[in-house]
Design a protein around this motif. Structure first.
Motif, PDB file in Angstrom:
ATOM      1  N   ILE A  72       1.048  -1.172   0.014  1.00 22.94           N
ATOM      2  CA  ILE A  72       0.080   0.127  -0.274  1.00 22.94           C
ATOM      3  C   ILE A  72       0.868   1.284   0.055  1.00 22.94           C
ATOM      4  N   GLU A  73       0.981   2.092  -0.963  1.00 17.94           N
ATOM      5  CA  GLU A  73       1.350   3.400  -1.135  1.00 17.94           C
ATOM      6  C   GLU A  73       0.440   4.495  -0.827  1.00 17.94           C
ATOM      7  N   TRP A  74       0.808   5.545  -0.301  1.00 18.47           N
ATOM      8  CA  TRP A  74       0.123   6.648   0.224  1.00 18.47           C
ATOM      9  C   TRP A  74       0.581   7.942  -0.412  1.00 18.47           C
ATOM     10  N   PHE A  75      -0.352   8.904  -0.773  1.00 21.22           N
ATOM     11  CA  PHE A  75      -0.059  10.138  -1.250  1.00 21.22           C
ATOM     12  C   PHE A  75      -0.883  11.009  -0.363  1.00 21.22           C
ATOM     13  N   GLN A  76      -0.303  11.833   0.788  1.00 21.73           N
ATOM     14  CA  GLN A  76      -1.002  12.718   1.566  1.00 21.73           C
ATOM     15  C   GLN A  76      -0.857  14.239   1.412  1.00 21.73           C
ATOM     16  N   GLY A  77      -1.920  14.759   1.615  1.00 23.00           N
ATOM     17  CA  GLY A  77      -1.741  16.274   1.592  1.00 23.00           C
ATOM     18  C   GLY A  77      -2.906  16.808   2.064  1.00 23.00           C
ATOM     19  N   GLY A  78      -3.017  17.936   2.248  1.00 24.99           N
ATOM     20  CA  GLY A  78      -4.403  18.745   2.466  1.00 24.99           C
ATOM     21  C   GLY A  78      -5.402  18.579   1.507  1.00 24.99           C
ATOM     22  N   THR A  79      -6.583  18.447   1.833  1.00 23.55           N
ATOM     23  CA  THR A  79      -8.031  18.163   0.729  1.00 23.55           C
ATOM     24  C   THR A  79      -7.566  18.942  -0.566  1.00 23.55           C
ATOM     25  N   GLU A  80      -7.401  20.053  -0.252  1.00 25.51           N
ATOM     26  CA  GLU A  80      -7.134  21.045  -1.596  1.00 25.51           C
ATOM     27  C   GLU A  80      -5.920  20.654  -2.315  1.00 25.51           C
ATOM     28  N   LYS A  81      -4.868  20.010  -1.623  1.00 24.61           N
ATOM     29  CA  LYS A  81      -3.764  19.833  -2.328  1.00 24.61           C
ATOM     30  C   LYS A  81      -4.003  18.374  -3.189  1.00 24.61           C
ATOM     31  N   VAL A  82      -4.866  17.673  -2.453  1.00 24.06           N
ATOM     32  CA  VAL A  82      -4.944  16.441  -2.981  1.00 24.06           C
ATOM     33  C   VAL A  82      -5.999  16.577  -4.363  1.00 24.06           C
ATOM     34  N   SER A 183      -7.956  24.204   3.075  1.00 22.44           N
ATOM     35  CA  SER A 183      -8.435  23.143   3.795  1.00 22.44           C
ATOM     36  C   SER A 183      -9.828  22.796   3.634  1.00 22.44           C
ATOM     37  N   GLY A 184     -10.272  21.497   3.295  1.00 21.03           N
ATOM     38  CA  GLY A 184     -11.484  20.936   3.038  1.00 21.03           C
ATOM     39  C   GLY A 184     -12.469  21.160   4.277  1.00 21.03           C
ATOM     40  N   THR A 185     -11.902  20.762   5.432  1.00 18.88           N
ATOM     41  CA  THR A 185     -12.976  21.087   6.445  1.00 18.88           C
ATOM     42  C   THR A 185     -13.349  22.284   6.717  1.00 18.88           C
ATOM     43  N   ALA A 186     -12.307  23.249   6.585  1.00 18.07           N
ATOM     44  CA  ALA A 186     -12.366  24.849   6.595  1.00 18.07           C
ATOM     45  C   ALA A 186     -13.615  25.386   5.407  1.00 18.07           C
ATOM     46  N   PHE A 187     -13.529  24.687   4.343  1.00 17.53           N
ATOM     47  CA  PHE A 187     -14.377  25.149   3.204  1.00 17.53           C
ATOM     48  C   PHE A 187     -15.765  24.651   3.667  1.00 17.53           C
ATOM     49  N   VAL A 188     -15.930  23.537   4.018  1.00 10.49           N
ATOM     50  CA  VAL A 188     -17.112  23.065   4.726  1.00 10.49           C
ATOM     51  C   VAL A 188     -17.707  23.991   5.627  1.00 10.49           C
ATOM     52  N   THR A 189     -16.725  24.330   6.577  1.00  6.20           N
ATOM     53  CA  THR A 189     -17.159  25.253   7.792  1.00  6.20           C
ATOM     54  C   THR A 189     -17.729  26.585   7.108  1.00  6.20           C
ATOM     55  N   ALA A 190     -16.985  27.130   6.226  1.00  3.70           N
ATOM     56  CA  ALA A 190     -17.262  28.473   5.750  1.00  3.70           C
ATOM     57  C   ALA A 190     -18.817  28.392   4.921  1.00  3.70           C
ATOM     58  N   LEU A 210     -10.303  38.704  12.830  1.00  3.65           N
ATOM     59  CA  LEU A 210      -9.846  37.286  12.662  1.00  3.65           C
ATOM     60  C   LEU A 210      -8.777  37.081  11.740  1.00  3.65           C
ATOM     61  N   LYS A 211      -7.684  36.065  11.979  1.00  3.16           N
ATOM     62  CA  LYS A 211      -6.568  35.722  11.151  1.00  3.16           C
ATOM     63  C   LYS A 211      -6.877  34.477  10.443  1.00  3.16           C
ATOM     64  N   VAL A 212      -6.661  34.410   9.208  1.00  2.00           N
ATOM     65  CA  VAL A 212      -6.703  33.036   8.450  1.00  2.00           C
ATOM     66  C   VAL A 212      -5.548  32.567   8.105  1.00  2.00           C
ATOM     67  N   GLU A 213      -5.310  31.237   8.744  1.00  3.22           N
ATOM     68  CA  GLU A 213      -3.907  30.458   8.485  1.00  3.22           C
ATOM     69  C   GLU A 213      -4.041  29.417   7.381  1.00  3.22           C
ATOM     70  N   ASP A 214      -2.868  28.975   7.007  1.00  7.94           N
ATOM     71  CA  ASP A 214      -2.868  28.045   5.893  1.00  7.94           C
ATOM     72  C   ASP A 214      -3.930  26.642   6.385  1.00  7.94           C
TER      73      ASP A 214
END
Length: 345
Positions: A72-82, A183-190, A210-214
């Motif tokens: 099993i191989e993996w590619f990992q990244g934030g949702t938007e990167k994937v 961030s996918g979860t941040a997008f859903v939140t917005a 409000l500050k918006v972080e990566d």
């Protein structure tokens, strides 16, 4: 004397023959055991995921034990990167992923509309909440966007109790959230909060500094150092850091938690579909879900306990924001642009 010698030789020969037979049986038994170990899918499988790298590492031994003959191989990244990587692969008609496990459920609707997902009704789906009725995707983990605060800087009785409490001037320039463009979860939140309160809620948050972080990890780290007092962030980040002794605490907002039932799905282009099906079914099993919970996320099954430090999902899941997944899928770019123009400029 000679007769006695011959007798001893004969006994020795019989003993050796018996030992050989016993050893042979043992070898057959060992061979049989080994044969059992290599049963199941073989070959290679590629998983694209937004699950944190340390959680992937923690689950690898369990997957190796369950599928000893599968690489099993993996590619990992934030949702938007994937998603960005997949978008390029889809355009080139060269999708490398076999299984997909990212945070934003609305993206799976987009893939389903593009006829890119393999329909599979895994046996363990019957025990799972949050699933596509047709079998194209299934919830595999529940992540929750909550409010967190630094306990060294904020007393429990003074902590915000709701998302609307974050508009209080006492939090001016002391709060942050992850970037919905990354961030996918941040997008859903917005999307969920703007549907419930209107976009002016985020405009008021901006006015309140409000500050918006990566991403969630950036918010987490700056909460720990005290750069921020409070933040909108993933529950799993805070549970994990609090367990390590960091001064962080979760608030399950009274006006709603943003529940993100992140799915798992198989691409139609998968070259090893039987392996993909077996691995998906494992993730949905009680064993697989216990691995999810060790990663500080909630299970999609009711027979698995919540992560350490978290209440039962039912204690806050009923007051979750209603999320229009179809709208998020359809208006993805427009919503991101709206957030960028109203909050980040």
């Amino acid at each position: 004397m000679k007769r006695h010698f011959k007798f001893l030789v004969m006994v020795a020969m019989i003993f050796c023959l018996s030992l050989t037979l016993i050893t042979g049986c043992g070898n057959k038994k060992a061979a049989s055991t080994n044969a059992k170990k290599v049963e199941g899918p073989s070959g290679k499988l590629m998983i694209y995921t937004s699950i944190y790298p340390d959680i992937i590492e923690s689950v690898k031994p369990a997957l190796q034990e369950a599928f000893p003959n599968l690489e099993i191989e993996w590619f990992q990244g934030g949702t938007e990167k994937v998603v960005t990587k997949l978008t390029g692969e889809i355009e080139a008609n060269k999708v490398s992923a076999d299984l997909l496990m990212v945070a934003d459920p609305s993206y799976y609707l987009t893939l389903q509309d593009q006829d890119l997902l393999l329909k599979y009704d895994a046996p363990n789906r019957k025990d799972v909440q949050y699933k596509d009725e047709e079998g194209y995707w299934t919830g595999v983990r529940i992540s929750n966007m909550i409010i967190a605060y630094n306990t060294d800087k904020v007393k429990d009785e003074e902590a915000p109790k709701s998302f609307k409490d974050l508009l209080n001037p006492k939090w001016k320039d002391k709060l942050a959230m992850p970037n919905p463009l990354l961030s996918g979860t941040a997008f859903v939140t917005a999307g969920a909060i703007s549907d419930a309160f209107g976009w002016d809620y985020f405009e008021k948050l901006k006015t309140n500094g409000l500050k918006v972080e990566d991403g969630n990890s950036k918010v987490q780290n700056k909460l720990i150092t005290g750069e921020y007092d409070v933040g909108i962030i993933l529950e799993e980040n805070i549970l994990k850091m609090a367990d390590k002794g960091e001064p962080l605490k979760v608030v399950y907002p009274e006006d709603g938690v943003v529940v993100v039932p992140s799915p798992i799905a198989i691409f139609k282009t998968c070259e090893n579909p039987e392996a993909a099906k077996a691995v998906e079914n494992w993730w949905l099993s009680k064993e697989g879900q216990e691995a999810i919970v060790k990663g500080w996320m909630h299970s999609v099954r009711n027979d698995v306990v919540p992560p350490k430090g978290a209440p039962e999902f039912k204690t806050f899941g009923d007051r979750a924001f209603k999320v229009d997944w179809a709208k998020l899928a359809k208006d993805n770019e427009q919503m991101k642009e709206t957030f960028r123009s109203k909050v980040m400029e």
